[in-house]
Design a protein around this motif. Structure first.
Motif, PDB file in Angstrom:
ATOM      1  N   PRO A 187       0.809  -1.230   0.000  1.00 52.32           N
ATOM      2  CA  PRO A 187       0.000   0.000   0.000  1.00 52.32           C
ATOM      3  C   PRO A 187       0.838   1.275   0.000  1.00 52.32           C
ATOM      4  CG  PRO A 187      -0.926  -1.605   1.522  1.00 52.32           C
ATOM      5  CD  PRO A 187       0.398  -2.140   1.096  1.00 52.32           C
ATOM      6  N   TRP A 188       2.005   1.243   0.637  1.00 52.70           N
ATOM      7  CA  TRP A 188       2.876   2.419   0.619  1.00 52.70           C
ATOM      8  C   TRP A 188       3.554   2.573  -0.741  1.00 52.70           C
ATOM      9  CZ3 TRP A 188       1.942   5.749   4.156  1.00 52.70           C
ATOM     10  CH2 TRP A 188       1.516   5.341   5.427  1.00 52.70           C
ATOM     11  N   LEU A 189       4.011   1.480  -1.305  1.00 47.37           N
ATOM     12  CA  LEU A 189       4.675   1.536  -2.600  1.00 47.37           C
ATOM     13  C   LEU A 189       3.743   2.063  -3.681  1.00 47.37           C
ATOM     14  CD1 LEU A 189       6.484  -1.946  -2.515  1.00 47.37           C
ATOM     15  CD2 LEU A 189       7.351   0.276  -1.722  1.00 47.37           C
ATOM     16  N   ALA A 190       2.484   1.718  -3.571  1.00 48.39           N
ATOM     17  CA  ALA A 190       1.504   2.102  -4.593  1.00 48.39           C
ATOM     18  C   ALA A 190       1.246   3.610  -4.620  1.00 48.39           C
ATOM     19  CB  ALA A 190       0.193   1.353  -4.362  1.00 48.39           C
ATOM     20  N   LYS A 191       1.736   4.336  -3.618  1.00 45.46           N
ATOM     21  CA  LYS A 191       1.502   5.786  -3.569  1.00 45.46           C
ATOM     22  C   LYS A 191       2.457   6.567  -4.466  1.00 45.46           C
ATOM     23  CE  LYS A 191      -0.324   5.580   1.131  1.00 45.46           C
ATOM     24  NZ  LYS A 191      -1.700   5.934   0.729  1.00 45.46           N
ATOM     25  N   THR A 192       3.574   5.966  -4.861  1.00 41.41           N
ATOM     26  CA  THR A 192       4.608   6.708  -5.588  1.00 41.41           C
ATOM     27  C   THR A 192       4.128   7.317  -6.899  1.00 41.41           C
ATOM     28  OG1 THR A 192       6.378   5.418  -4.543  1.00 41.41           O
ATOM     29  CG2 THR A 192       6.913   6.547  -6.594  1.00 41.41           C
ATOM     30  N   PRO A 193       3.384   6.609  -7.753  1.00 41.50           N
ATOM     31  CA  PRO A 193       2.973   7.242  -9.020  1.00 41.50           C
ATOM     32  C   PRO A 193       2.213   8.549  -8.830  1.00 41.50           C
ATOM     33  CG  PRO A 193       2.619   4.871  -9.137  1.00 41.50           C
ATOM     34  CD  PRO A 193       2.995   5.176  -7.721  1.00 41.50           C
ATOM     35  N   ASP A 194       1.286   8.576  -7.885  1.00 43.56           N
ATOM     36  CA  ASP A 194       0.532   9.812  -7.647  1.00 43.56           C
ATOM     37  C   ASP A 194       1.426  10.900  -7.056  1.00 43.56           C
ATOM     38  OD1 ASP A 194      -1.799   8.770  -8.666  1.00 43.56           O
ATOM     39  OD2 ASP A 194      -2.648   8.254  -6.708  1.00 43.56           O
ATOM     40  N   GLN A 195       2.387  10.511  -6.232  1.00 41.38           N
ATOM     41  CA  GLN A 195       3.302  11.502  -5.663  1.00 41.38           C
ATOM     42  C   GLN A 195       4.175  12.117  -6.750  1.00 41.38           C
ATOM     43  OE1 GLN A 195       5.227   9.162  -2.634  1.00 41.38           O
ATOM     44  NE2 GLN A 195       3.621   9.543  -1.120  1.00 41.38           N
ATOM     45  N   ILE A 196       4.619  11.305  -7.702  1.00 41.62           N
ATOM     46  CA  ILE A 196       5.396  11.847  -8.817  1.00 41.62           C
ATOM     47  C   ILE A 196       4.535  12.800  -9.646  1.00 41.62           C
ATOM     48  CG2 ILE A 196       6.597  11.274 -10.972  1.00 41.62           C
ATOM     49  CD1 ILE A 196       7.524   8.690  -9.637  1.00 41.62           C
ATOM     50  N   SER A 197       3.303  12.413  -9.909  1.00 44.29           N
ATOM     51  CA  SER A 197       2.407  13.297 -10.659  1.00 44.29           C
ATOM     52  C   SER A 197       2.200  14.616  -9.936  1.00 44.29           C
ATOM     53  CB  SER A 197       1.060  12.601 -10.884  1.00 44.29           C
ATOM     54  OG  SER A 197       1.192  11.489 -11.744  1.00 44.29           O
ATOM     55  N   TRP A 198       2.071  14.548  -8.614  1.00 43.63           N
ATOM     56  CA  TRP A 198       1.892  15.779  -7.832  1.00 43.63           C
ATOM     57  C   TRP A 198       3.120  16.664  -7.966  1.00 43.63           C
ATOM     58  CZ3 TRP A 198       4.353  18.107  -3.680  1.00 43.63           C
ATOM     59  CH2 TRP A 198       3.631  19.132  -3.037  1.00 43.63           C
ATOM     60  N   MET A 199       4.316  16.069  -7.839  1.00 40.64           N
ATOM     61  CA  MET A 199       5.541  16.863  -7.977  1.00 40.64           C
ATOM     62  C   MET A 199       5.666  17.442  -9.382  1.00 40.64           C
ATOM     63  SD  MET A 199       7.419  17.317  -5.257  1.00 40.64           S
ATOM     64  CE  MET A 199       8.862  17.906  -6.145  1.00 40.64           C
ATOM     65  N   GLU A 200       5.325  16.672 -10.391  1.00 39.97           N
ATOM     66  CA  GLU A 200       5.418  17.172 -11.763  1.00 39.97           C
ATOM     67  C   GLU A 200       4.477  18.345 -11.988  1.00 39.97           C
ATOM     68  OE1 GLU A 200       7.027  13.506 -14.509  1.00 39.97           O
ATOM     69  OE2 GLU A 200       4.847  13.793 -14.374  1.00 39.97           O
ATOM     70  N   SER A 201       3.339  18.338 -11.309  1.00 40.25           N
ATOM     71  CA  SER A 201       2.408  19.461 -11.449  1.00 40.25           C
ATOM     72  C   SER A 201       2.973  20.739 -10.842  1.00 40.25           C
ATOM     73  CB  SER A 201       1.063  19.120 -10.784  1.00 40.25           C
ATOM     74  OG  SER A 201       1.156  19.154  -9.355  1.00 40.25           O
TER      75      SER A 201
END
Length: 502
Positions: free
Chosen positions: A264-278
């Motif tokens: 469940p923690w690992l699965a958060k990375t894609p959205d976190q990258i998208s947030w940073m890219e924004s």
């Protein structure tokens, strides 16, 4: 680097590293000692670590080969190959390297003399190296996890193997190098371990080769990297793959037995990258992932493309979800600030940690309902005390002897983020957000300094901000906060039992 600091709200603080003994005398084996003038340690004159880095050459590439014996209390056999371009004519080459044994050195395929001087390996080839030439240095050596156990970094012994934590000045305890972030280079890794182990390193895999009872894993970086950001993980690990934004390959490294619990923690990375890219633009590297190590370090670390975390931060009930996610974003944001855009000197480290703390706090505000302004007001109240204890954000006090990690103090974390908050107040939100995007885009894959940031901020802000930054980055006292004249310094609490003064 993110130290889990006692200034954090809510969760019980994790302990900071305890002061260590002073570095031991170098154990580099002396052999084939060169004749002539005595060898001397050199450095590039960094204000914080003056003996690290070496003048006269620029490293283009490292090729690191480690052979793990199946035990983390025995030295690894290693071969380090360095390709470098000479920026001066040299009769000797100094490499940062200590606490290990050197078996042989070759320069351009020919045996070279070598000796040790301080924490340098001093190599004397059989021919002079002219300005502008390209040379290859091959060092056969040991890389000993036990020798660096009492140091602030290097190999980290885990319950099932090893990982690396080289920030700020410990890569030379693992392999010979030019151990300063101003000299970034390409890296290739070859890690041989007994079958049953998994080895992962920075960059993308280039293949595995099995031979009898061992497997050799190879990786190569696609972007230049500072030595302090090198990462090699060896253990009984699972490698979890998934796609990130725009098809970015993600791979996480976790203890195999805990894969399901940690997913469940690992699965958060894609959205976190998208947030940073924004916020600041495209992710700067070829891959990303989280390395969860079964070790007690007291910190998390932004090793390039594979951030190092203690596994326990994800399983300790005392840490709330929003806090853990913001820590993940702190290390992720370092991939832009600190890894892709690296500090030219260690006094510029506020650019790394201030920005990572800024996006950590901004994420906590947007995703966890913890207002950034509240955190910045609290930081303002403590800022003068931090400056007294550790120096201003861009002029941190050097570490005390034996306390190598000492530059990572509150004033380069929340204190430096406070400078960014003041800058946003000064030039406005739109100009600030434009500055952030231009900074990482124009300086990708380079090492830059505070003066570069001041010049760009002045250009985008539309006026000379030299005086503003001089006060905020170098002043002994914290300037008034633009837009918040009511913010005041908060005196430290009186010691228990002390009498109040009228």
């Amino acid at each position: 680097m993110l130290l889990i600091r006692p200034t954090r709200p809510h969760p019980a603080p994790r302990l900071l590293r305890r002061p260590k003994a002073a570095l031991l005398a170098s154990a580099v084996t002396v052999c084939l000692v060169a004749a002539g003038a005595p060898a001397e340690p050199l450095g590039v004159g960094d204000r914080i670590f003056p003996d690290l880095g070496n003048p006269g050459y620029d490293v283009a590439a490292y090729d690191l080969a480690f052979t793990y014996p199946g035990s983390n209390d025995k030295p690894l056999k290693a071969v380090t190959t360095i390709d470098a371009r000479l920026t001066s004519s040299l009769n000797r080459i100094n490499l940062d390297f200590a606490h290990n044994t050197v078996e042989s050195v070759e320069v351009d395929g020919r045996e070279a003399a070598f000796t040790s001087a301080g924490e340098d390996l001093v190599v004397t080839p059989d021919h002079a190296l002219p300005l502008g030439s390209v040379t290859r240095i091959t060092v056969r050596h040991t890389s000993d996890p036990v020798a660096v156990d009492d140091q602030e970094g290097g190999w980290v012994r885990t319950t099932d193997g090893l990982a690396m934590a080289n920030q700020a000045d410990a890569a030379h305890l693992v392999f010979p190098c030019n151990d300063h972030p101003s000299d970034k280079a390409m890296f290739t890794f070859h890690v041989t371990a007994p079958n049953g182990y998994t080895a992962v390193a920075n960059g993308l895999p280039t293949g595995t080769v099995k031979a009898g009872g061992t497997t050799t894993w190879s990786y190569r970086s696609q972007h230049p990297m500072a030595t302090e950001l090198a990462q090699v993980s060896i253990g009984h690990s699972a490698v979890v793959h998934r796609a990130g934004p725009h098809g970015l390959p993600l791979r996480d490294v976790v203890p195999a037995a805990d894969k399901k619990e940690l997913e469940p923690w690992l699965a958060k990375t894609p959205d976190q990258i998208s947030w940073m890219e924004s916020k600041i633009g495209p992710y700067p590297f070829e891959t990303y992932g989280v390395l969860m190590a079964q070790a007690s370090t007291g910190f998390e670390l932004e090793t390039q493309t594979l951030s190092l975390f203690e596994k326990d931060i994800f399983t300790e009930p005392a840490y709330p979800k929003w806090y853990i996610e913001s820590v993940m974003v702190h290390e992720l944001s370092h991939q832009w600030f600190g890894d892709s855009v690296s500090p030219r000197t260690w006094s510029d480290v506020w650019l790394n940690e201030g920005h990572a703390t800024w996006y950590e706090a901004l994420y906590a505000e947007e995703k966890g309902d913890h207002p950034l302004q509240d955190r910045m007001k609290a930081a303002y109240g403590a800022s003068d005390r931090w400056r007294t204890a550790g120096g201003p954000p861009a002029k941190p006090k050097p570490p005390a002897p034996g306390q190598k990690i000492g530059i990572f103090r509150p004033n380069i974390y929340d204190g430096a983020a406070l400078v960014l908050f003041a800058l946003r107040q000064e030039i406005g939100k739109d100009a600030f957000e434009r500055l952030e995007k231009v900074w990482v885009r124009e300086n990708r894959d380079t090492s830059v300094g505070t003066a570069d940031f001041v010049r760009l901020a002045s250009a985008i802000g539309g006026r000379d901000l030299t005086g503003f930054f001089q006060d905020w980055l170098y002043g002994e006292k914290t300037p008034p906060m633009p837009g918040h004249p009511d913010w005041k310094q908060v005196p430290p609490p009186a010691p228990a039992g002390s009498a109040k003064k009228s």
